[in-house]
Motif scaffolding. Structure first.
Motif, mmCIF file in Angstrom:
data_model
loop_
_atom_site.group_PDB
_atom_site.id
_atom_site.type_symbol
_atom_site.label_atom_id
_atom_site.label_comp_id
_atom_site.label_asym_id
_atom_site.label_seq_id
_atom_site.Cartn_x
_atom_site.Cartn_y
_atom_site.Cartn_z
ATOM 1 N N VAL A 192 -17.454 5.573 -10.725
ATOM 2 C CA VAL A 192 -16.155 5.205 -10.168
ATOM 3 C C VAL A 192 -15.463 6.432 -9.574
ATOM 4 O O VAL A 192 -14.877 6.367 -8.483
ATOM 5 N N TYR A 202 -13.874 -2.861 -5.989
ATOM 6 C CA TYR A 202 -15.045 -2.120 -6.467
ATOM 7 C C TYR A 202 -16.231 -3.060 -6.725
ATOM 8 O O TYR A 202 -17.374 -2.734 -6.387
ATOM 9 N N TYR A 203 -15.950 -4.216 -7.302
ATOM 10 C CA TYR A 203 -17.029 -5.171 -7.569
ATOM 11 C C TYR A 203 -17.640 -5.659 -6.257
ATOM 12 O O TYR A 203 -18.869 -5.760 -6.123
ATOM 13 N N ALA A 208 -13.133 -1.531 -12.927
ATOM 14 C CA ALA A 208 -14.581 -1.627 -13.074
ATOM 15 C C ALA A 208 -14.954 -2.159 -14.457
ATOM 16 O O ALA A 208 -15.901 -2.954 -14.602
#
Length: 602
Positions: free
Chosen positions: A49, A321-322, A69
Motif C-alpha cells: 500500500v 485500491y481494490y 486495503a
C-alpha cells in the motif's frame, strides 16, 4: 498501467503463502471468485500500500489506504481488525444495514445522467402517435416498409454510432460524452417539426441515432462505475425508469396535441428534446467516473471522485485500491492495446466472449419480448382492435403509465431477487399474456368484452416487463465487461440491440398485415419462450459483485455453467417447488475463495 519497481503485485505475495494460484480469468473452471488481497500478511500489505501511495501521489493518505486495503481484504470479518477505527466499522456496518444511505452526489449523478434516457422513450411514443398522421401528410400511408424505416431511423444510425462509444469516451470521458450526445438529442429532434417531406424527416431521425447510439452505451456504464456493488442493480435501473417515464410523458404529449389535426405529428416528435436540456447544462456538476480516471492514470482525481461518491475516505480508498489490484489482474489477461485488437478480443478471449454472448442475448431477448413494437405501434394495434383514434391514444397512455409504475419494483428486486431470477420469472408470464391478447382478437367485434380484454392482457404483459427484461439490458452490459473493454462491449451490445430492434420495427407493419393481430402476438409469444430457454442455459448471475470480481464469474466455462443448471439447479427446483421438499438445499456455483461468502446459486 505503470508500476514502480518496488510495487509488488498482490497476487505475487499471495502465491508465496499458498500453493494454488488464482483462477484463470478466461477459464475459471472451479468457479472461484478471487480476492487478490487474500492471504497477504499485514506487514506485506502495508508495504504494498505504501508503494502504491508513493507511486500515485498519496503519501499523506497511507494510513487511510492501509485501512481501506484491510477492509477489502476482509469484507466479512472487519469487526476483528484492530487497525480499523470505530468510525470505519460503523460505516462498514451501515453498508449492510443502510445500504441506500449514500452521498447526494451519487444520486445526483445517477438521476441526471439517466434523465437523458427519457429522450429515447419519449421519441418512441412520439412516433407512436405520429404514425397516425405523418404517413397521410407525406402520402406514404400504404407503404408500411417506408413507415417502418422512418420509425427505426434512430436505431438504424445507432448501428454505426454505437461503435464510436469507445473512442469518444476515451477522448471526452463519461461526462463529456453525455454532453456531446445530448446535443444530438436537441437539434435533430427539434428539426423534425420543420421537415417538408418523408426523407427530410428520416434524415433528422438518422442524426438522432448518431447521438443515441453512443448515449445509450455510455449512460449505463457511467452509472455502473459510480455505484457500489450492493445496490448497483437498483441504481442502474434508473436508466430504464427514465425511459419508461419518457414513454409515459410522450403518450401524454400525443394526447395534448391530438386536436391540432394533421400537424399533430410535428409537435409529438419534436417535443422529445426537452429532457436533453438539463442534461447538457448540469452534467458538468457530476463527478467523473473514478474508474475511467483510473484507466487514464489520473489516480488523484479518481480518489477525489470516489470521495464524492462514498461516505468516508476509508471506503473511497478501499474501493480505489481494490479496483486497482483487480485491474492489474485484467491487464495480465487482456493485453489488447489498439481498437481493433481489443475488438477482436471480444470474440477471441473466452471471458470476454461469454460476456458478449450473455449481454447480446439479453438485448435480443428484450427485442423478442415485443415491448418496442408496443411502444411504436400500440396505437395502431388498438385501432385494429376497434378503438377510435382518441381512444387508442388514451389506451396507449395507459400502457405507458403501467410501464412506468412497474419499473419501480426493479429498484429493490434487482439486488435482492437477482437479475437472472427476474428474467426466468417474467418471460413465461409475458409469453402467455401476449398469447391471450392475440386470442382475444378472435372474439366477435360485437362482443363488448373484446376491447377491454385485449387492453387488459397488453397491460398485464407490460406489468411483467417492467421489473424484468425492461431494466436488465442496461444493467447487464454495463457491468459484464472489464474496464479495458467496457466501452467496446457496451457498443457491441447496443449495436446488436439496434440491429434486432430495427429489423423487428421494419417488419412489424408487414407482419401485422400478413398474419393479423393474433398471428403477430402468437409469434412474439414464441420468441419470449425462446428467450427464456437460452437465458436459462447461458446467462450467469451478477448480483452484488464488484465490477472487477465479475471477471471470475464470466471466466466460468459455458459448459460448466450449463452442467450446473441442468444437473444441480433444476433438480433442486423440482424438489423444492414440485415435490415441496423444504429441506432441499442448493449448492452455490460461485464461491469467494478463502471465505465462506458465496455469490449466489446462479
Amino acid at each position: 498501467m505503470a508500476h514502480s519497481p518496488d510495487l509488488k503485485h498482490p497476487k505475487d505475495e499471495f502465491l508465496s503463502h499458498v500453493e494454488d494460484a488464482s483462477p484463470n480469468i478466461s477459464r475459471n473452471v472451479n468457479a472461484k471468485i478471487w480476492n487478490p488481497l487474500m492471504g497477504i500478511s499485514k506487514d506485506n500489505l502495508r508495504s504494498q500500500v505504501n508503494a502504491f501511495c508513493r507511486e500515485y501521489g498519496f503519501q499523506d493518505k497511507q494510513d487511510v489506504f492501509f485501512r481501506g486495503a484491510l477492509a477489502a481484504q476482509n469484507p466479512v470479518d472487519y469487526e476483528d481488525i484492530p487497525e480499523l477505527t470505530d468510525d470505519d466499522k460503523y460505516w462498514l456496518r451501515r453498508e449492510v444495514t443502510n445500504r441506500w444511505h449514500l452521498p447526494k452526489a451519487l444520486y445526483y449523478t445517477i438521476a441526471l445522467c439517466s434523465l437523458g434516457s427519457a429522450i429515447q422513450g419519449w421519441d418512441n411514443t412520439g412516433a407512436n402517435g405520429a404514425n397516425l398522421s405523418f404517413p397521410q401528410e407525406f402520402g406514404i400511408e400504404n407503404n408500411g416498409w417506408l413507415v417502418g424505416v422512418i420509425n427505426s431511423g434512430p436505431t438504424l444510425f445507432g448501428l454505426l454510432s454505437a461503435w464510436a462509444a469507445d473512442p469518444v469516451n476515451n477522448l471526452l470521458g463519461r461526462r463529456g460524452t453525455v454532453f456531446a450526445t445530448g446535443l444530438f438529442c436537441i437539434f435533430p429532434v427539434l428539426a423534425q417539426a420543420f421537415t417538408q417531406n418523408w426523407w427530410g424527416l428520416m434524415i433528422c431521425r438518422l442524426f438522432m441515432g448518431l447521438g443515441m447510439g453512443i448515449k445509450i452505451s455510455t449512460i449505463p456504464v457511467f452509472s455502473a462505475e459510480v455505484a457500489p456493488a450492493s445496490i448497483r442493480g437498483g441504481l442502474v435501473t434508473s436508466f430504464q425508469l427514465w425511459v419508461s417515464f419518457g414513454m409515459f410523458v410522450g403518450y401524454c404529449v400525443n394526447l395534448i396535441f391530438y386536436r391540432v389535426g394533421k400537424l399533430a405529428w410535428r409537435f409529438q416528435l419534436a417535443s422529445a428534446f426537452a429532457p436533453a436540456i438539463p442534461v447538457v447544462v448540469f452534467v458538468w456538476f457530476c463527478p467523473e467516473s473514478p474508474r475511467w480516471l483510473m484507466k487514464k492514470q489520473r489516480y488523484l482525481e479518481s480518489f477525489q471522485s470516489f470521495c464524492r461518491l462514498r461516505n468516508t475516505e476509508m471506503q473511497s480508498a478501499r474501493d480505489l485500491y481494490y479496483a486497482h489490484c483487480q485491474v492489474m489482474e485484467e491487464r495480465d489477461a487482456f493485453a489488447g492495446v489498439s481498437f481493433w485488437h481489443r475488438a477482436w478480443e471480444l470474440f477471441s478471449v473466452p471471458r470476454l466472449r461469454r460476456a458478449a454472448v450473455a449481454s447480446g442475448w439479453i438485448v435480443i431477448s428484450q427485442q423478442f419480448s415485443g415491448i418496442n413494437i408496443m411502444a411504436f405501434y400500440s396505437s395502431t394495434i388498438f385501432v385494429e382492435a376497434g378503438y377510435s383514434t382518441l381512444s387508442s391514444l388514451l389506451a396507449s397512455m395507459g400502457f405507458g403509465l403501467v410501464l412506468f409504475v412497474f419499473a419501480f419494483p426493479a429498484v429493490y428486486t434487482m439486488d435482492t431477487f437477482g437479475r437472472r431470477n427476474l428474467l426466468l420469472t417474467t418471460f413465461p408470464n409475458m409469453a402467455w399474456c401476449l398469447l391471450a391478447a392475440g386470442l382475444c382478437f378472435l372474439m366477435s367485434t360485437e362482443n363488448s368484452a373484446r376491447i377491454p380484454c385485449i387492453a387488459f392482457f397488453v397491460y398485464l404483459f407490460t406489468a411483467f416487463y417492467g421489473p424484468g427484461i425492461g431494466p436488465l439490458p442496461s444493467i447487464y452490459f454495463a457491468e459484464a465487461f472489464p474496464l479495458s473493454h467496457r466501452e467496446l462491449g457496451a457498443g457491441l451490445t447496443i449495436c446488436i440491440n439496434n440491429a434486432v430492434g430495427s429489423a423487428l420495427s421494419l417488419t412489424f407493419p408487414s407482419l401485422l398485415k400478413g398474419l393479423g393481430p393474433t398471428g403477430a402476438f402468437g409469434f412474439y409469444a414464441g420468441l419470449n419462450m425462446l428467450a427464456f430457454v437460452v437465458i436459462f442455459f447461458i446467462v450467469p448471475e451478477t448480483m452484488k459483485r464488484t465490477l472487477e470480481e465479475l471477471d471470475y464469474i464470466f471466466g466460468v466455462p459455458t459448459r460448466r455453467h450449463v452442467s450446473y443448471q441442468v444437473g444441480t439447479w433444476l433438480p433442486w427446483w423440482i424438489k423444492k417447488y414440485i415435490f415441496f421438499q423444504r429441506k432441499a438445499k442448493l449448492e452455490p456455483l460461485y464461491k469467494l475463495d478463502g471465505s465462506d461468502d458465496t455469490a449466489g446459486a446462479q
